[in-house]
Design a protein around this motif. Structure first.
Motif, mmCIF file in Angstrom:
data_model
loop_
_atom_site.group_PDB
_atom_site.id
_atom_site.type_symbol
_atom_site.label_atom_id
_atom_site.label_comp_id
_atom_site.label_asym_id
_atom_site.label_seq_id
_atom_site.Cartn_x
_atom_site.Cartn_y
_atom_site.Cartn_z
ATOM 1 N N ALA A 31 37.505 55.640 43.658
ATOM 2 C CA ALA A 31 37.370 54.359 42.962
ATOM 3 C C ALA A 31 36.581 54.523 41.662
ATOM 4 N N ILE A 32 36.859 53.662 40.702
ATOM 5 C CA ILE A 32 36.150 53.701 39.424
ATOM 6 C C ILE A 32 34.946 52.773 39.480
ATOM 7 N N THR A 33 34.000 52.987 38.591
ATOM 8 C CA THR A 33 32.800 52.150 38.534
ATOM 9 C C THR A 33 33.105 50.802 37.909
ATOM 10 N N GLY A 34 33.930 50.798 36.875
ATOM 11 C CA GLY A 34 34.307 49.556 36.212
ATOM 12 C C GLY A 34 35.254 49.850 35.069
ATOM 13 N N ALA A 35 36.101 48.879 34.714
ATOM 14 C CA ALA A 35 37.057 49.049 33.617
ATOM 15 C C ALA A 35 37.613 47.692 33.224
ATOM 16 N N THR A 36 38.306 47.680 32.102
ATOM 17 C CA THR A 36 39.027 46.488 31.666
ATOM 18 C C THR A 36 40.498 46.856 31.582
ATOM 19 N N LEU A 37 41.331 46.111 32.278
ATOM 20 C CA LEU A 37 42.768 46.304 32.221
ATOM 21 C C LEU A 37 43.324 45.320 31.200
ATOM 22 N N VAL A 38 44.145 45.797 30.275
ATOM 23 C CA VAL A 38 44.715 44.949 29.229
ATOM 24 C C VAL A 38 46.234 44.995 29.351
ATOM 25 N N PHE A 39 46.867 43.812 29.327
ATOM 26 C CA PHE A 39 48.322 43.729 29.394
ATOM 27 C C PHE A 39 48.806 42.632 28.453
ATOM 28 N N GLY A 40 49.910 42.877 27.759
ATOM 29 C CA GLY A 40 50.520 41.857 26.915
ATOM 30 C C GLY A 40 51.189 42.459 25.703
ATOM 31 N N ILE A 80 40.858 50.206 29.423
ATOM 32 C CA ILE A 80 39.884 50.536 28.375
ATOM 33 C C ILE A 80 38.476 50.447 28.952
ATOM 34 N N ASP A 81 37.543 51.123 28.318
ATOM 35 C CA ASP A 81 36.127 51.109 28.707
ATOM 36 C C ASP A 81 35.908 51.390 30.182
ATOM 37 N N ALA A 82 36.691 52.300 30.743
ATOM 38 C CA ALA A 82 36.528 52.671 32.147
ATOM 39 C C ALA A 82 35.385 53.662 32.272
ATOM 40 N N THR A 83 34.587 53.500 33.312
ATOM 41 C CA THR A 83 33.491 54.430 33.563
ATOM 42 C C THR A 83 33.674 55.017 34.960
ATOM 43 N N SER A 84 33.639 56.326 35.014
ATOM 44 C CA SER A 84 33.781 57.005 36.303
ATOM 45 C C SER A 84 33.457 58.466 36.120
#
Length: 162
Positions: A79-88, A119-123
């Motif tokens: 699992a990742i620590t945190g991220a932003t998923l962008v779609f469009g 974007i901005d995923a941390t792991s």
């Protein structure tokens, strides 16, 4: 005889139903490798790896040949620590804050290029996968319309006879 012909015509319509053809291409990544494993079918697959603890991102471009609903699923191991998923599209995107595997449904328009990115995923070290599946129109839809017309025809026949 008419009912048999109606059934055969309805069967032909139901057999010809196909899911849309999707195309997925790499659009760039930061601190991560990425690859497209399968493109040009009703299910497209891609993925990549992050080899060191860092902030990373990965982007893909998605298109379709017909308007269709799709199911988009991202998975991470571990699992990742945190991220932003962008779609469009370029002018209209939706963002989701995620910390684990994530899936959602979207409607794609033919000829439009969609952005599908993390974007901005941390792991630390992680392997990620993305799959996009076109949702086919159920064959029952094409069987329902002729059946409904048949019932209406039978109702009209009984009304004329009475």
């Amino acid at each position: 005889m008419k009912k048999a012909m109606l059934f055969i015509v309805a069967l032909l319509f139901s057999v010809s139903v196909n899911a849309a053809t999707l195309s997925l291409t790499e659009a760039g990544s930061t601190n991560a490798s990425q690859s497209v494993d399968l493109s040009g079918s009703s299910v497209v697959l891609a993925g990549g790896t992050v080899s060191k603890k860092s902030t990373w991102g990965s982007a893909f471009s998605l298109t379709t040949d017909t308007d269709t609903p799709v199911v988009i699923a991202w998975s991470f191991n571990p699992a990742i620590t945190g991220a932003t998923l962008v779609f469009g599209t370029l002018g209209d995107t939706v963002s989701y804050a995620i910390t684990e595997d994530f899936s959602f449904t979207a409607m794609l328009t033919a000829g439009t290029s969609y952005i599908l990115s993390i974007i901005d995923a941390t792991s630390g070290v992680v392997k990620y996968d993305v799959s996009v599946s076109a949702v086919p129109v159920p064959a029952a839809l094409f069987l329902f319309a002729p059946a409904l017309l048949g019932f209406l025809g039978m109702r009209r026949k009984t009304a004329v006879a009475a």
